[in-house]
Scaffold this motif. Structure first.
Motif, mmCIF file in Angstrom:
data_model
loop_
_atom_site.group_PDB
_atom_site.id
_atom_site.type_symbol
_atom_site.label_atom_id
_atom_site.label_comp_id
_atom_site.label_asym_id
_atom_site.label_seq_id
_atom_site.Cartn_x
_atom_site.Cartn_y
_atom_site.Cartn_z
ATOM 1 N N MET B 17 51.539 82.801 63.682
ATOM 2 C CA MET B 17 51.935 82.048 62.497
ATOM 3 C C MET B 17 53.456 81.889 62.432
ATOM 4 S SD MET B 17 51.653 83.013 58.501
ATOM 5 C CE MET B 17 53.134 83.986 58.683
ATOM 6 N N LEU B 18 54.168 82.969 62.738
ATOM 7 C CA LEU B 18 55.634 82.905 62.706
ATOM 8 C C LEU B 18 56.145 81.903 63.747
ATOM 9 C CD1 LEU B 18 56.587 86.675 62.198
ATOM 10 C CD2 LEU B 18 56.760 84.807 60.528
ATOM 11 N N ASP B 23 58.865 76.819 64.496
ATOM 12 C CA ASP B 23 58.853 75.523 65.181
ATOM 13 C C ASP B 23 58.947 74.376 64.188
ATOM 14 O OD1 ASP B 23 58.759 76.497 67.648
ATOM 15 O OD2 ASP B 23 56.626 76.116 68.036
ATOM 16 N N THR B 24 58.103 74.456 63.130
ATOM 17 C CA THR B 24 57.958 73.297 62.257
ATOM 18 C C THR B 24 58.910 73.336 61.063
ATOM 19 O OG1 THR B 24 56.192 74.453 61.096
ATOM 20 C CG2 THR B 24 55.528 72.960 62.855
ATOM 21 N N GLN B 25 59.307 74.556 60.637
ATOM 22 C CA GLN B 25 60.174 74.638 59.457
ATOM 23 C C GLN B 25 61.377 75.521 59.762
ATOM 24 O OE1 GLN B 25 57.332 76.066 56.390
ATOM 25 N NE2 GLN B 25 55.835 75.286 57.861
ATOM 26 N N PRO B 26 62.195 75.144 60.753
ATOM 27 C CA PRO B 26 63.316 76.017 61.126
ATOM 28 C C PRO B 26 64.273 76.197 59.950
ATOM 29 C CG PRO B 26 63.474 73.871 62.228
ATOM 30 C CD PRO B 26 62.147 73.910 61.551
ATOM 31 N N GLY B 27 64.681 77.432 59.738
ATOM 32 C CA GLY B 27 65.657 77.711 58.694
ATOM 33 C C GLY B 27 65.122 77.707 57.279
ATOM 34 N N LEU B 303 52.236 77.147 54.204
ATOM 35 C CA LEU B 303 53.566 77.590 53.746
ATOM 36 C C LEU B 303 54.532 76.415 53.675
ATOM 37 C CD1 LEU B 303 53.908 80.959 55.708
ATOM 38 C CD2 LEU B 303 53.623 80.676 53.235
ATOM 39 N N GLY B 304 54.343 75.436 54.573
ATOM 40 C CA GLY B 304 55.212 74.265 54.574
ATOM 41 C C GLY B 304 54.700 73.150 53.687
ATOM 42 N N ASP B 305 53.717 73.468 52.827
ATOM 43 C CA ASP B 305 53.116 72.486 51.912
ATOM 44 C C ASP B 305 52.496 71.296 52.626
ATOM 45 O OD1 ASP B 305 53.673 73.973 49.630
ATOM 46 O OD2 ASP B 305 55.726 73.180 49.541
#
Lengths: 111, 814
Positions: B17-18, B23-27, B303-305
């Motif tokens: 998951m991390l 990858d998709t939501q850096p920072g 988590l990234g909606d």
């Protein structure tokens, strides 16, 4: 309505064997197959009322001990050239415990 | 703005998951990672190769310190999380609190430890993490070390194989009848057991552990409930896992067997997600890695909606043990509207079974050759319509796409040097040459080429070669197969059981190419008899393959009650026995008391649940089961002989009792009745019994092969002997010959018809060595057979099998 009732542990029934549950509508035979599936059907053969729980279990079928009628455990239907059927009852295994839907037993009585 | 994410548990699911998250939501996230183990994420699946020495721990680490640092993860490894404060959104660790915007619980699972006495002794471990693995590896360094693994599932077998590879003497204890019963059917389980045994691992199936024994405060062995004691230095329990829900439960989240999550992996608290082995999704919990990786992806999206939905898929299983090639996927139970396609290659130890429902493949089990596993798994997952390739499906993708093959055309296309008979190395041209040389029947071809003369499984192929070569001149022989599960005859199967040393039902079904997964009501009792007869003391009688009467040790009646017949040796009883029988008849409301034709007393109408009690009462009066239900010795009928009769020439009663005491308990192909008459007036009707003795002044005339049932058949005289001891030896010998040679359910007179009296006389009468050997084999087997089945079954362990599983009549009345 559904009423799952714990009737015992899976290992209480021998593999490729059966045990009986006494109910107000008569005895219900609970089978365990080689693949550890569990089925519940009436414990009376449609032919002459033989105790199906005492038959030899093979695949998903049981052979009646009295006159060798073969019945499917999942559909309750007689196999081969024979005709006839027994009632089947919803049953499942959760965490090694066998659950029988006793609500279905009540409906069967009303019907 | 960076939000705070706290993750509890650094396992494979949260690790994946991390990866997705970074990858998709850096920072986007400031991550704090708690882990109970003092290290980060490693590939738990690869612990088995580490154990067996194929890999090192360093090779299976998936996320090292650099990775965590590079992504700014605050690692709190080896620190226990004390509680979750959901109202304040704070996780309290031992070393201080951490606030969160979102929390992910990935606490995994705990190994289930069976609470046997002694389960908390040092040296009893689960197989879960690196520490456990290192304990097992350490054992390999000790010479002569012994280990026991409880649990014959995926994990247990990998542990066993890993330790065995390090030189440890390993025994696997499995409670079920075959290994990996959740993934494999019995046939594949048998092949797996054989392969593990070849690696030196002892495998005990249907074995129940009773107590873990300790010496000086450390585990020293395991006691089974049959009294077997197995010594060990380490005991590994690998019987299953339980989702680790303690923390979530304490925090008041909705928890069933696992932490409840919805399709987006959100728990009952919208700020908290859960994934991995600790969750319960739509009633299911998870133990294999594939669905966990799917969950990891969904959790990262949530988590990234980004809307995402977790859908459970069919999962395939492979065992990571070198040399044990097995694969299982989907649902492989038999069912209505389901069809099995079974392929067995006994010589190469290959078993494949496909389960089809309608036009779709829904399950596959393979052993020995799993090359096509991925292809089958694809067909299952994609729900592909396989109707067009059904006939050749089991041969895999290489066989697809061609025209439908005519089996004869396939044989015709075989090159001349193609091997037809694997046992005897006979190729096609050899068979064709024999036919050109004048062979016209299967028997001729067998005699000349030895093709299909050993195991017989290639008989069909040989016949096809003959049909091609001979055309219309060839008629396929009609032999009666044993049952619809196999083309082999009873005699073929008996021969193979002996010649191949097949000692279990699964072995017979695999090596003889059974076409069903667990036989039928016709072949199972026969196989059970053959195995019991051929491997005394080795084969375990299978109650579930016995007809009800032999399982219940009483005769079932038309109303489902039973009749009970105690033995009366030679038809002699006493006042005390009769009193006990009368008492039992009263106590158990026996409907009818009947004197039988075999000189004993039948108590009819006993209820199933009363059987153990009536047996115990009769046992207490010194009586044992008369086996009036058995394919075995029923009665030895006698007359009073020289004791009382003015015509008697010998002690016929005494001899009858001696015979019955020597011969009872033995299983035979069909029932066996005997009689001893004190003179040629033949009052005990010896001449219509399977074995009859007629006493004469000079000795004893031995008759065999009579019957008075469906067919009336007089006996033939086998020989005359001088002494009672000879009667016993000759009778045991002829009974053993019958046991070894007849087909199941074949009465002695039919067997006599088939083999001829000359054959029997040659083996039993004229050849003294042969007779002695037969009698020796008979008495060797008797030591395992002469236990009163009633006394056995009145023991507490058996008793509840006669009672209903549950009584719901009271509940329903409410």
């Amino acid at each position: 309505m559904t009423n799952w009732t714990d009737i015992g542990a899976l290992e209480d029934i021998p593999e490729r064997g059966a045990r009986v549950v006494k109910t107000h509508i008569g005895c219900v035979a609970v089978f365990r197959t080689i693949d550890n599936e569990v089925f519940a059907i009436d414990d009376a053969c449609p032919h002459k009322g033989g105790p199906l729980s005492e038959g030899i279990v093979h695949g998903r079928s049981v052979t009646c001990p009295l006159h060798n009628m073969v019945l499917r455990l999942d559909t309750g239907l007689a196999q081969g050239a024979d005709t006839g059927a027994v009632n089947t009852y919803p049953i499942r295994v959760e965490g090694g415990r066998i659950l029988l839907d006793t609500a279905k037993l009540r409906r069967a009585q009303v019907a | 703005m960076t939000k705070n994410l706290v993750v509890i548990g650094a396992g494979m699911a949260s690790g994946r998951m991390l990866e997705h998250l970074f990858d998709t939501q850096p920072g986007a996230w400031n991550v704090t990672l708690f882990n109970a183990e003092p290290r980060g994420n490693y590939n738990r699946l690869m612990l088995s190769p580490v154990l067996s020495g194929d890999k090192t721990y360093a090779e299976i680490v998936t996320h090292d310190t650099d990775w965590y640092e590079g992504h700014g993860v605050t690692c709190r490894f080896g620190e226990k999380v004390e509680r979750i404060d959901r109202a304040a959104r704070i996780v309290h660790g031992e070393n201080g609190p951490v606030p969160y915007d979102r929390l992910v619980i990935a606490t995994g699972s705990n190994p289930f430890m069976i609470p046997l006495p002694g389960h908390d002794l040092p040296g009893v471990i689960p197989y879960r993490d690196l520490e456990d693995t290192e304990r097992m590896m350490g054992l390999g360094a000790k010479p002569g070390a012994k280990a026991i693994v409880i649990g014959g599932g995926l994990l247990g077998l990998e542990a066993a194989a890993g330790m065995a590879a390090r030189g440890v003497d390993v025994t696997v204890i499995h409670v079920m009848g075959h290994l990996m019963e959740r993934q494999l059917d019995e046939a594949a389980g048998y092949l797996l057991k054989k392969a593990l045994e070849a690696k030196g691992i002892t495998v005990l199936t249907s074995a129940n552990s009773k107590e873990i024994m300790g010496t000086d405060g450390h585990v020293s062995g395991l006691l089974l409930d049959d009294g077997t004691e197995l010594p060990c230095d380490l005991l590994v329990m690998a019987v299953g896992i339980r989702p680790n829900v303690a923390l979530a439960k304490e925090a008041g989240l909705a928890v069933g067997r696992g932490i409840h999550v919805d399709d987006a992996m959100i728990t009952s608290d919208e700020h908290i997600l859960a994934l991995g082995e600790c969750v319960e999704h739509q009633g299911a919990i998870f133990g294999l890695v594939a669905p966990l990786y799917d969950q990891a992806k969904v959790a990262a999206d949530t988590l990234g909606d980004t809307p995402a939905i977790f859908t459970p898929k069919e999962v395939a299983t492979k065992l990571k043990v070198t040399g044990c090639d097995l694969f299982s996927a989907g649902d492989f139970a038999e069912g209505d509207g389901r069809d099995d396609i079974v392929f067995r290659d006994p010589a190469r130890g290959i078993y494949k079974r496909l389960v089809l429902e309608g036009e779709r493949l829904i399950g596959a089990v393979m052993y020995g050759d799993t090359a096509d596993g991925a292809w089958f798994h694809g067909l299952i997952k994609d729900k592909t319509d396989v109707s067009d390739m059904r006939d050749t499906l089991i041969f895999g993708p290489a066989f697809q796409g061609g025209a439908q093959s005519d089996p004869l055309a396939a044989v015709a296309a075989l090159p001349a040097d193609a091997e037809i008979c694997g046992c005897n190395g006979v190729c096609k041209s050899t068979i064709v040459d024999a036919i050109k040389g004048g062979a016209t029947s299967l028997t001729d071809v067998r005699a000349q080429t030895k093709a299909s003369a050993s195991c017989g499984t290639c008989t069909g192929l040989v016949e096809q070669v003959m049909a091609l070569s001979l055309g219309d001149a060839f008629e396929v022989q009609t032999v009666k197969p044993m049952c619809p599960c196999t083309p082999l005859t009873h005699m073929d199967v008996r021969r193979l059981i002996k010649s191949r040393g097949l000692k279990s039902m699964a072995a017979v079904m695999q090596e003889c190419g059974w076409e069903t997964s667990c036989g039928c009501a016709s072949c199972r009792p026969a196989l059970n008899y053959y195995l019991l007869c051929d491997w005394p003391g080795e084969y375990q009688d299978d109650d579930q393959s016995r007809f009800v009467n032999e399982r219940m040790h009483s005769n079932i009646q038309k109303d489902g009650t039973y009749s009970v017949v105690p033995r009366m040796w030679g038809g002699i009883t006493s006042a005390a026995e009769l009193r006990a029988i009368a008492d039992a008849a009263d106590k158990y409301n026996v409907q009818t008391v009947k004197v039988t034709g075999g000189q004993r007393i039948d108590l009819l109408g006993v209820k199933k649940q009363d059987l153990p009690d009536i047996w115990a009462d009769l046992n207490a009066a010194g009586m044992v089961s008369g086996q009036a239900y058995a394919k075995g010795l029923r009665t030895v009928k006698t007359c009073v002989g020289t004791d009382h009769c003015r015509f008697g020439t010998q002690d016929s009663t005494g001899l009858g009792i001696r015979m019955e005491k020597a011969l009872w308990g033995s299983w035979t192909p069909a029932k066996v009745k005997m009689a001893v008459s004190g003179c040629p007036r033949n009052c005990s009707e010896s001449t219509c019994k399977d074995v009859g003795v007629i006493c004469v002044d000079s000795g004893y005339v031995l008759h065999i092969g009579g019957a008075a049932g469906l067919h009336i058949q007089g006996t033939v005289v086998m020989c005359t002997v001088k002494t009672e001891d000879e009667v016993l030896e000759y009778t045991a010998a002829v009974l053993q010959l019958y046991r070894e040679e007849a087909a199941y359910l074949e009465r002695m007179y039919k067997w006599l018809d088939n083999v001829g009296l000359d054959h029997i006389v040659a083996r039993v009468v004229t050849d003294a060595d042969s007779r002695k050997a037969l009698a020796d084999r008979f008495y060797y087997a008797q030591q395992f057979m002469q236990q009163d089945p009633w006394a056995e079954r009145t023991k507490p362990a058996f008793r509840n099998l006669w009672q209903p599983l549950a009584d719901l009549t009271l509940e329903a009345a409410e």
